[in-house]
Write an enzyme that holds these catalytic residues in place. Sequence first.
Site, mmCIF file in Angstrom:
data_model
loop_
_atom_site.group_PDB
_atom_site.id
_atom_site.type_symbol
_atom_site.label_atom_id
_atom_site.label_comp_id
_atom_site.label_asym_id
_atom_site.label_seq_id
_atom_site.Cartn_x
_atom_site.Cartn_y
_atom_site.Cartn_z
ATOM 1 N N ASP A 92 9.216 4.899 -8.482
ATOM 2 C CA ASP A 92 8.577 4.584 -7.195
ATOM 3 C C ASP A 92 7.222 3.896 -7.362
ATOM 4 O O ASP A 92 6.869 3.018 -6.596
ATOM 5 C CB ASP A 92 8.357 5.877 -6.378
ATOM 6 C CG ASP A 92 9.528 6.173 -5.441
ATOM 7 O OD1 ASP A 92 10.588 5.567 -5.607
ATOM 8 O OD2 ASP A 92 9.371 7.033 -4.541
ATOM 9 N N ALA A 149 -1.022 8.680 0.200
ATOM 10 C CA ALA A 149 -1.109 7.344 -0.400
ATOM 11 C C ALA A 149 -0.013 7.218 -1.459
ATOM 12 O O ALA A 149 0.699 8.182 -1.755
ATOM 13 C CB ALA A 149 -2.487 7.160 -1.033
ATOM 14 N N ASN A 151 -0.336 6.274 -4.793
ATOM 15 C CA ASN A 151 -0.659 6.292 -6.232
ATOM 16 C C ASN A 151 -0.247 7.578 -6.946
ATOM 17 O O ASN A 151 0.111 7.543 -8.118
ATOM 18 C CB ASN A 151 -2.140 5.974 -6.464
ATOM 19 C CG ASN A 151 -3.067 6.928 -5.753
ATOM 20 O OD1 ASN A 151 -2.672 7.644 -4.835
ATOM 21 N ND2 ASN A 151 -4.319 6.940 -6.183
ATOM 22 N N THR A 230 -8.111 2.828 7.134
ATOM 23 C CA THR A 230 -7.039 3.610 7.763
ATOM 24 C C THR A 230 -7.586 4.974 8.160
ATOM 25 O O THR A 230 -7.257 5.493 9.238
ATOM 26 C CB THR A 230 -5.843 3.789 6.790
ATOM 27 O OG1 THR A 230 -5.630 2.575 6.081
ATOM 28 C CG2 THR A 230 -4.583 4.172 7.524
ATOM 29 N N GLU A 248 -9.517 11.920 2.469
ATOM 30 C CA GLU A 248 -9.692 11.607 1.044
ATOM 31 C C GLU A 248 -9.536 10.099 0.911
ATOM 32 O O GLU A 248 -8.422 9.579 0.915
ATOM 33 C CB GLU A 248 -8.620 12.337 0.219
ATOM 34 C CG GLU A 248 -8.737 13.849 0.271
ATOM 35 C CD GLU A 248 -9.967 14.385 -0.444
ATOM 36 O OE1 GLU A 248 -10.496 13.701 -1.339
ATOM 37 O OE2 GLU A 248 -10.411 15.482 -0.090
ATOM 38 N N GLY A 250 -11.357 5.984 -0.257
ATOM 39 C CA GLY A 250 -11.565 5.139 -1.435
ATOM 40 C C GLY A 250 -12.933 5.312 -2.076
ATOM 41 O O GLY A 250 -13.789 6.053 -1.577
ATOM 42 N N CYS A 282 -8.335 6.692 -7.140
ATOM 43 C CA CYS A 282 -9.435 6.615 -6.172
ATOM 44 C C CYS A 282 -10.805 6.873 -6.799
ATOM 45 O O CYS A 282 -11.803 6.306 -6.387
ATOM 46 C CB CYS A 282 -9.196 7.586 -5.034
ATOM 47 S SG CYS A 282 -8.902 9.265 -5.623
ATOM 48 N N GLU A 384 -13.766 -1.888 -3.453
ATOM 49 C CA GLU A 384 -12.715 -1.211 -4.220
ATOM 50 C C GLU A 384 -11.567 -2.203 -4.451
ATOM 51 O O GLU A 384 -11.063 -2.819 -3.515
ATOM 52 C CB GLU A 384 -12.183 -0.007 -3.434
ATOM 53 C CG GLU A 384 -11.133 0.773 -4.211
ATOM 54 C CD GLU A 384 -10.529 1.936 -3.417
ATOM 55 O OE1 GLU A 384 -10.146 1.736 -2.257
ATOM 56 O OE2 GLU A 384 -10.438 3.037 -3.989
ATOM 57 N N GLY A 457 -15.134 10.066 2.398
ATOM 58 C CA GLY A 457 -14.324 11.165 2.894
ATOM 59 C C GLY A 457 -15.048 12.226 3.664
ATOM 60 O O GLY A 457 -16.275 12.222 3.788
ATOM 61 N N GLU A 461 -10.492 18.795 -0.998
ATOM 62 C CA GLU A 461 -9.211 19.340 -1.434
ATOM 63 C C GLU A 461 -9.494 20.199 -2.668
ATOM 64 O O GLU A 461 -10.498 20.006 -3.356
ATOM 65 C CB GLU A 461 -8.217 18.220 -1.769
ATOM 66 C CG GLU A 461 -7.753 17.527 -0.505
ATOM 67 C CD GLU A 461 -6.522 16.663 -0.659
ATOM 68 O OE1 GLU A 461 -6.449 15.891 -1.622
ATOM 69 O OE2 GLU A 461 -5.647 16.747 0.219
HETATM 70 P P1 NAD Z 1 -3.402 3.242 3.141
HETATM 71 O O1 NAD Z 1 -4.607 3.629 3.919
HETATM 72 O O2 NAD Z 1 -2.890 1.862 3.282
HETATM 73 O O3 NAD Z 1 -2.164 4.192 3.511
HETATM 74 C C1 NAD Z 1 -2.236 5.580 3.376
HETATM 75 C C2 NAD Z 1 -1.227 6.237 4.294
HETATM 76 O O4 NAD Z 1 -1.598 6.023 5.648
HETATM 77 C C3 NAD Z 1 0.190 5.704 4.160
HETATM 78 O O5 NAD Z 1 1.081 6.795 4.217
HETATM 79 C C4 NAD Z 1 0.333 4.819 5.392
HETATM 80 O O6 NAD Z 1 1.658 4.678 5.842
HETATM 81 C C5 NAD Z 1 -0.485 5.585 6.403
HETATM 82 N N1 NAD Z 1 -0.993 4.814 7.542
HETATM 83 C C6 NAD Z 1 -1.197 3.482 7.645
HETATM 84 N N2 NAD Z 1 -1.714 3.189 8.858
HETATM 85 C C7 NAD Z 1 -1.847 4.355 9.533
HETATM 86 C C8 NAD Z 1 -2.341 4.709 10.830
HETATM 87 N N3 NAD Z 1 -2.807 3.802 11.677
HETATM 88 N N4 NAD Z 1 -2.334 6.006 11.186
HETATM 89 C C9 NAD Z 1 -1.900 6.959 10.327
HETATM 90 N N5 NAD Z 1 -1.413 6.682 9.099
HETATM 91 C C10 NAD Z 1 -1.404 5.398 8.707
HETATM 92 O O7 NAD Z 1 -3.728 3.599 1.623
HETATM 93 P P2 NAD Z 1 -2.839 3.279 0.339
HETATM 94 O O8 NAD Z 1 -2.869 1.810 0.114
HETATM 95 O O9 NAD Z 1 -1.536 3.964 0.464
HETATM 96 O O10 NAD Z 1 -3.645 4.018 -0.811
HETATM 97 C C11 NAD Z 1 -4.701 3.455 -1.518
HETATM 98 C C12 NAD Z 1 -6.028 3.992 -1.016
HETATM 99 O O11 NAD Z 1 -6.011 5.420 -1.059
HETATM 100 C C13 NAD Z 1 -7.209 3.589 -1.870
HETATM 101 O O12 NAD Z 1 -8.275 3.197 -1.044
HETATM 102 C C14 NAD Z 1 -7.570 4.851 -2.625
HETATM 103 O O13 NAD Z 1 -8.900 4.917 -3.040
HETATM 104 C C15 NAD Z 1 -7.220 5.907 -1.628
HETATM 105 N N6 NAD Z 1 -6.967 7.204 -2.278
HETATM 106 C C16 NAD Z 1 -7.887 8.194 -2.154
HETATM 107 C C17 NAD Z 1 -7.698 9.417 -2.785
HETATM 108 C C18 NAD Z 1 -8.709 10.521 -2.666
HETATM 109 O O14 NAD Z 1 -8.372 11.655 -2.997
HETATM 110 N N7 NAD Z 1 -9.929 10.267 -2.240
HETATM 111 C C19 NAD Z 1 -6.555 9.624 -3.542
HETATM 112 C C20 NAD Z 1 -5.626 8.598 -3.659
HETATM 113 C C21 NAD Z 1 -5.849 7.386 -3.007
#
Ligand code: NAD
Length: 487
Positions: A92, A149, A151, A230, A248, A250, A282, A384, A457, A461
Site C-alpha cells: 500500500d 494519513a 505514511n 486539512t 497530528e 505536519g 511527519c 514541508e 497540532g 497521542e
Molecule cells: P491529508 O491531510 O491530505 O489527508 C489526511 C486524511 O484526511 C486522509 O484520510 C484524507 O482522506 C482526509 N481528508 C482530506 N480532506 C478532508 C476533509 N476536508 N475533512 C476530513 N478529512 C479529510 O494528509 P496526507 O497527505 O494523507 O498525509 C501527509 C501529512 O500528514 C503530512 O503533512 C504529515 O506531516 C502529516 N502527518 C502527521 C503526523 C503526526 O503525527 N503529526 C503523522 C503522519 C503524517
Amino acid sequence: MSLPKLLNFIHGELLENKSGQSFDVINPATNEVIYQTEIADDFIKKQAIESAKQGFATWSAMSAVERSRILLKAVALLRERNDDLAKIEVLDTGKPIQEADCVDIETGADVIEYFAGLAPTQLGSQQTVGNDFFYTRKEPLGICAGIGAWNYPLQIACWKSGPALAAGNVLIFKPSEETPRGAVELAKIFIEAGMPAGVFNVVHGAGEVGQWLTTHSDIEKVSFTGEVGTGQKVMQSAASNLKEVTMELGGKSPLIVFDDAEITEAVSAAMLGNFYTQGEVCTNCTRVYVQRSVYDEFIEELKNRTENNIVMGDPLDPNVNLGALISKKHLALVLNYIELGKQQGATVLTGGYQATPESAPNGNFVAPTIFVDCNDDMTIVKEEIFGPVMCVLPFDDEDDVIKRANNTELGLAAGVFSQNIKRAHRVIHQLNAGICWINSYGNSPAEMPVGGYKRSGIGRENGVETLNSYTQTKSIYVGMSQIESPF
Ligand code: NAD
C-alpha cells in the site's frame, strides 16, 4: 481479470455498499492498481453510526479489565501476523519491508498494549465539602472518529484505537484512501480477539467521507493525522457541534549539531530523520543546522554514507532501504520542490533527481537528496516537502541558531546533538517543538506523549495524558445535610 475488492468494515463484518462506487488503490513501487475499495455511501455511513451506537452500549458497560483483556488478545494477534501485515503495508505505501517488518506493526501493537495496561488504572476522586461530599467519574466520550494519513496506515489506526477503546469509547476510523487495507486487517483482528461488533468500524473514501465524520452530530471527538491545511478544515467542521479534536499535523523540524557532537551519530540521525520511509515522516528533521567548525566533516560523511549506503528498489526486497513515494502526484510535488531549490540558488550535494531502480523501474522513486548553500528564506527550507530531501545549513552561534530553528509556523519536532549536557538541555528547552530528542532522533515509544506546538497540532497521542483526552469527568455532589432553601 477482475481486481480484488476491499469493503467497508461495519459491525463486525465486511459490508457491501449500495451505490457500487469504488476507487483504485495503487502500489507506489509499480504504479499498478492492486485492488479496488468501496466508498462509504449513505447506506454504509448510516450503518456505521447505528452500529457504533450499539457497540458503545456494550463496550462502555464492560469493565476496564474485560476491555483490556480483549485489547491484549488483539496485540498478540498483531504480533503473530506481523510478517503478513508488514507486506500489506509495503504494497500500500511503497515503504521498505525492512522497516515495516520491525516498526509499523510492532509500534502499533505496543501502543494498544500500553493503553490496555492503563485502562484499569483510571481513577475518579472523592472530596469532602462540609458535611457533604462529591466524587468524580471518568467516563468515555462516546463515538469518536479517527482520520488517518497514508505514511503509517496500520500504526496510525492502532495509535488512535488504543487509547480511544481502552477508555471505553468506540471508534469509526477512516484510513487514507491511498492506503485503506491495514485498518480493515486491524478491524478483523479486533473481532477475532473478542471485541463486540461496532466498537471499531472502518469507512472508506477521501475528503468527503472524512468531512462527514467531522460534522456528524453523534460523533463526540475527532482525532486527525494529516496536513496542516486539512487539519484546519477538520477543526472548522468539528466546531459545528463542538467536537473535541486532536490534531497530528505536519512539520519542518530542525536538527542542531554542535561542534562537540559525535559526528557519526549526528549523521546517522540526520539520515534517519530524512530518508526513513523515503522521507515521508511527519517528525523529519529536514532543516539540519551544523556548527561551522564541524560543517565540512559532517558534510563529507553525510555525502559518503548517502551515496554508498542507500539501496533503492523493490520495497519487498529486504536489502532495499529507500522505497517509493506514495503516488505519482506526490512524486511530482517533491520533484517540483527540488527544482525550486535549484532555482532559488541551493546546491545539490547529492541526488536531486527521479530514480528508476532496476528492480522497480515504474515506481515513484526520488534519489536521496541533500541541499547545501541553503538560506532560511528558501522555499525548500520553509515548507514541508515530505520526501527524501534534506537541507543543511551552517551556523556560528547558539542564540542565533535557536532563533533560526524557531523561525517557522510549525513546531512538531526538534533535535540537538552535543556532548555538553548543559548546552543540550538549555537549547532543547528553548525550541518551540512538542517532540524533542537529544543525541537521538525519531524514537517514539508508547509511553512518550507526542504532538505538535504551533501549527503542527493540538493535543497529544501516546502517554498517560492521551487516555485522559478520551474521557470526560463527571462530578457528582452528594448531599448529606439538610438543604437550605429560601423557598
Ligand atoms: P491529508 O491531510 O491530505 O489527508 C489526511 C486524511 O484526511 C486522509 O484520510 C484524507 O482522506 C482526509 N481528508 C482530506 N480532506 C478532508 C476533509 N476536508 N475533512 C476530513 N478529512 C479529510 O494528509 P496526507 O497527505 O494523507 O498525509 C501527509 C501529512 O500528514 C503530512 O503533512 C504529515 O506531516 C502529516 N502527518 C502527521 C503526523 C503526526 O503525527 N503529526 C503523522 C503522519 C503524517
